[in-house]
Design a protein around this motif. Structure first.
Motif, PDB file in Angstrom:
ATOM      1  N   ASP A 211       0.832  -1.210   0.000  1.00  0.00           N
ATOM      2  CA  ASP A 211       0.000   0.000   0.000  1.00  0.00           C
ATOM      3  C   ASP A 211       0.867   1.261   0.000  1.00  0.00           C
ATOM      4  O   ASP A 211       2.096   1.204  -0.050  1.00  0.00           O
ATOM      5  CB  ASP A 211      -0.947  -0.016   1.212  1.00  0.00           C
ATOM      6  CG  ASP A 211      -2.295   0.603   0.891  1.00  0.00           C
ATOM      7  OD1 ASP A 211      -3.299   0.212   1.499  1.00  0.00           O
ATOM      8  OD2 ASP A 211      -2.342   1.501   0.025  1.00  0.00           O
ATOM      9  N   ARG A 212       0.212   2.395   0.032  1.00  0.00           N
ATOM     10  CA  ARG A 212       0.923   3.673  -0.008  1.00  0.00           C
ATOM     11  C   ARG A 212       1.492   3.972   1.368  1.00  0.00           C
ATOM     12  O   ARG A 212       0.893   3.665   2.376  1.00  0.00           O
ATOM     13  CB  ARG A 212      -0.053   4.799  -0.367  1.00  0.00           C
ATOM     14  CG  ARG A 212      -0.803   4.618  -1.645  1.00  0.00           C
ATOM     15  CD  ARG A 212       0.115   4.660  -2.844  1.00  0.00           C
ATOM     16  NE  ARG A 212      -0.607   4.515  -4.078  1.00  0.00           N
ATOM     17  CZ  ARG A 212      -0.822   5.514  -4.931  1.00  0.00           C
ATOM     18  NH1 ARG A 212      -0.343   6.705  -4.687  1.00  0.00           N
ATOM     19  NH2 ARG A 212      -1.497   5.307  -6.026  1.00  0.00           N
ATOM     20  N   GLY A 213       2.618   4.600   1.395  1.00  0.00           N
ATOM     21  CA  GLY A 213       3.236   4.963   2.659  1.00  0.00           C
ATOM     22  C   GLY A 213       4.718   5.163   2.457  1.00  0.00           C
ATOM     23  O   GLY A 213       5.206   5.244   1.336  1.00  0.00           O
ATOM     24  N   ARG A 214       5.434   5.211   3.555  1.00  0.00           N
ATOM     25  CA  ARG A 214       6.866   5.500   3.485  1.00  0.00           C
ATOM     26  C   ARG A 214       7.623   4.284   2.959  1.00  0.00           C
ATOM     27  O   ARG A 214       7.222   3.143   3.166  1.00  0.00           O
ATOM     28  CB  ARG A 214       7.356   5.889   4.868  1.00  0.00           C
ATOM     29  CG  ARG A 214       6.566   7.071   5.444  1.00  0.00           C
ATOM     30  CD  ARG A 214       6.907   7.338   6.876  1.00  0.00           C
ATOM     31  NE  ARG A 214       8.164   8.071   7.001  1.00  0.00           N
ATOM     32  CZ  ARG A 214       8.671   8.459   8.162  1.00  0.00           C
ATOM     33  NH1 ARG A 214       8.060   8.163   9.283  1.00  0.00           N
ATOM     34  NH2 ARG A 214       9.806   9.119   8.204  1.00  0.00           N
TER      35      ARG A 214
END
Lengths: 401, 375
Positions: free
Chosen positions: B90-93
């Motif tokens: 998923d999206r994130g750092r």
């Protein structure tokens, strides 16, 4: 069997869509030259990238189940050079890169080369905001800028932006274990250069020189002006709650943004505001120094990664406070296009209704025929008794054979 | 095969990092800021790993070690290795380096892994769980009871389990329509939960933010509209507003909702997103329902957390509910239960998933999925 795998892993907004279009449309010609682009649909490598990184993408990930393994298998089975290309691969973390390399056969002797196409950060920053807006984002340009300059990079926007744009970091992740001669950087020419120069550089980097490829393609990714981007953002604020992604994409992104509003070339383009330009220029210089020191092969010139001279401040157009007359003009153009398309769709709906009505009338006429009515009477009688129902069942079974 | 690397220098950040990795693989729960090399620290780099894992993966393994120890167990070597090799979904750092040494020129800033929010660790945990579930055989689905001739609209969570509950109509000889409802805050949480099981992506606050406003309500929460459409089909007298499903149930087949809470559903949502590229939609739904939801229900305490929504949506839904009560009362639909029950109870209070608790459940589930290997 594969001799060489060329992994093109980024970056967005560097002509990648055009390259992928040409590669897809010329698979047969490439194959005859010993170059393989394994894809059964134009977005096959995009889906493979989603699968590799387990990345949701507005429901499209459902079409990506197993896509990376299929691509890797096809790459290993091909004989010659294989090209894999999608710009969101730039985002991959080390675990994803490791899976990619092992499934492509690195440990079995496959030669893997990593290619990055790169453009100056001064153009990439506004381009990325615009791309976010075309993907339903409603954040303002100023919010976007604030998040990407934050050194923590812990926002959704900031973390994504730098993961797909910071070229030294991308190459460290993808090519940290490769010798520098296996890494290529293609630089996007500066504004004003010959329009064919970028494609010339792509052919050199991917070994396509001398091949007679069909270059006619109508799939481009043109940019929006400041007023047009502001309009799309306002549309997003209004429709995101009621228009799901599968309907948003063809209507807003394709019909309005790409096919209508991006053709308006007379409105001011997006750019970096004056107060950020020095900071951006510092980043560009750091990257150029680092990439030069790394000894990678460069197709083009690393100095291309230095943004063009600044626009006079008076010419800067703020998409958060756009010229409302220009936004209004853009809105009229958008509405006109929607009305035209709606009229075409309505004509098609009317035509289909007429076809369905005709079909129903034919069915009703068939039901009025004496032979049909006799058969219907026999069936009704038979259904009234156990023997009759048994006979009907046997008859239908025989008919199905 | 990854090359054999030379022993590392404990005096450098890199050396200290690798010694911590080796200790984590052996089961240490010492956090990174307190990690000090000692003479027992092996000097060889773990050659099973081709790269230094990110802070997210390292901290997740440390916390998993802690949970396993609390249960009197150790994390098996295979699971530890998988955690360290797992990618973030998923999206994130991106992969985050450990702090404590020279700053890198590029890439995300270094971090103390103990300060990472639970959401970052969940991005790794959810991906791991999803991969385990994608290859696990599904348990047999319990036989679905026959639904009665009454059509159901309204609360999608109750409808989902009403069919499995196999309830039957008791008294009515003719077709009737039923609008299943409850207080709007619970109904909103139910609607979001139903979407989670179908793999929909937004968190509870995000889903409400996109759809709820002073003059805007998602269609699923509009009980008055449900009633109107149902009445067009069955007539007003045969459109029942059902606010107490216990009054509908046949004695043999009560409608029973699984005893889970918002934290369980948030974990289901995250795992569902990670499953999106691993399984087709129908298999994903079955996997989430048959494996994750069922396990959560079996693990829960008898009194599950009250379902609610965060502010400002609780107040918004309160206003919407009062308007709906007026409309429904005006049309005089037959009601099972109290019509005022649509209005959220002031004592209910706002609610939303707690990401730290969600992470704890993710770690529990990860260990449970490897129960046979855990020693």
């Amino acid at each position: 069997m594969t001799h060489r795998i060329v992994l093109h892993v980024g970056t967005p907004k560097t002509g990648t869509s055009y390259l992928q279009d040409v590669l897809f449309n010329n698979r047969a010609r490439l194959r005859r030259a010993g170059i393989h682009y394994p894809a059964n649909r134009f977005d096959a490598h995009f889906l493979a990238a989603l699968d590799l990184m387990q990345l949701p993408w507005g429901g499209l990930e459902q079409e990506a189940v197993g896509a990376w393994d299929r691509l890797a298998t096809a790459a290993r089975q091909a004989n010659g050079t294989v090209i894999i290309s999608h710009e969101i691969l730039a985002r991959a973390g080390r675990a994803h890169v490791e899976r990619a390399m092992t499934t492509l056969g690195r440990d079995d002797g496959a030669e893997i080369q990593v290619v990055v196409s790169a453009r100056d950060l001064m153009r990439q920053i506004p381009a990325e905001w615009q791309e976010n807006v075309k993907h339903r984002a409603s954040l303002s340009y100023s919010t976007f800028l604030r998040q990407i300059v934050d050194p923590e990079r812990d926002s959704r926007i900031g973390s994504w932006f730098w993961s797909v744009q910071e070229i030294p970091d991308i190459l460290q992740r993808w090519a940290g274990a490769l010798p520098p001669e296996n890494v290529q950087i293609i630089t996007v020419p500066r504004p004003g250069a010959d329009s064919g120069l970028l494609w010339q550089r792509f052919t050199e980097a991917f070994g396509l020189m001398g091949l007679d490829l069909e270059l006619m393609t109508d799939r481009s990714n043109p940019s929006l002006g400041a007023a047009e981007a502001a309009l799309i953002r306002r549309i997003n604020l209004q429709v995101n709650a009621v228009l799901p992604p599968p309907e948003y994409r063809p209507l807003v992104r394709e019909l309005l943004a790409h096919q209508t509003l991006s053709k308006r070339r007379d409105s001011p383009r997006l750019s970096v505001p004056a107060e950020l330009r020095s900071w951006v220029r510092e980043r560009e210089e750091e990257w150029i120094s680092s990439l030069r020191a790394a000894g990678y092969r460069v197709v083009g010139d690393l100095d291309d990664l230095r943004g063009a001279d600044f626009l006079p401040d008076a010419m800067w157009s703020d998409p958060d406070h756009p010229d409302e007359a220009a936004v209004s003009d853009a809105a009229v153009a958008a509405i006109s296009r929607l009305l035209t398309e709606s009229a075409v769709a309505q004509r098609e709906i009317n035509r289909l209704h007429a076809e369905v009505d005709h079909a129903w009338r034919e069915v009703e006429r068939a039901h009025l025929r004496p032979t049909y009515r006799l058969r219907a009477k026999i069936v009704r009688r038979a259904q009234g008794s156990r023997v009759g129902r048994g006979a009907l069942k046997a008859y239908r079974k025989l008919r199905r054979r | 095969m990854s090359p054999t690397l030379p022993p590392f220098d404990h005096s450098t950040l890199l050396g200290r990092s690798w010694s911590w990795v080796a200790a984590l693989q052996r089961g240490t729960t010492i956090p990174w800021p307190l990690w000090r090399d000692d003479e027992t620290t092996p000097s060889e780099r773990p050659t099973t790993l081709p790269y230094l894992p990110g802070a997210q993966q390292l901290e997740l393994l440390r916390r998993t070690n802690a949970v396993a120890h609390a249960r009197g167990r150790t994390v098996p070597a295979g699971l530890a290795d998988r955690i360290l090799r797992a990618g973030s979904t998923d999206r994130g750092r991106g992969d985050l380096p450990l702090n404590g040494g020279e700053l890198a020129s590029f890439g995300p800033p270094a971090v103390d892994p103990t300060t990472l929010p639970a959401t970052e660790l969940l991005r790794v945990a959810a991906g791991l769980i999803a991969r385990d579930l994608a290859i696990a055989p599904l348990p047999a689905r319990p036989p679905a009871g026959r639904r009665g001739r009454q059509d159901l609209v309204g609360d999608p969570w109750a409808i989902r389990f009403a069919a499995d509950g196999g309830w039957r109509r008791r008294l009515w000889a003719r077709r009737t329509g039923a609008v299943l409802g409850t207080d709007l805050a619970t109904l909103a949480a139910h609607a979001w939960a139903d979407r989670c099981l179908d793999g929909a992506g937004s968190d509870l606050g995000g889903w409400l933010a996109e759809r709820c406003g002073p003059e805007r309500l998602p269609a699923v929460l509009d009980l008055a509209a449900h009633a109107r459409r149902t009445a067009q089909r069955y007539g007003m007298k045969r459109t029942h507003i059902v606010l107490d499903t216990g009054l509908m149930a046949d004695r043999r087949f009560p409608i029973s909702l699984p005893e889970v809470d918002l934290d369980d559903l948030e974990l289901i949502r995250r795992v569902g997103r990670a499953l999106g590229t691993l399984l087709p939609a129908d298999q994903r739904r079955d996997t989430l329902e048959q494996m994750v939801l069922r396990q959560a229900a079996e693990r829960s305490q008898p009194a599950a957390t009250t379902w609610s929504v965060p502010e400002p949506f609780l107040s918004l839904l309160h206003e919407h509910a009062e308007r709906q009560v007026q409309v429904l009362r005006r049309h005089r639909y037959p009601v099972l239960g109290q019509l005022n029950g649509i209005v959220p109870n002031p004592a209910q209070g706002p609610g939303e998933p707690d990401q730290d608790r969600v992470l704890a459940r993710a770690i529990d589930l990860t260990i449970d999925l490897h129960r046979e290997e855990t020693t």
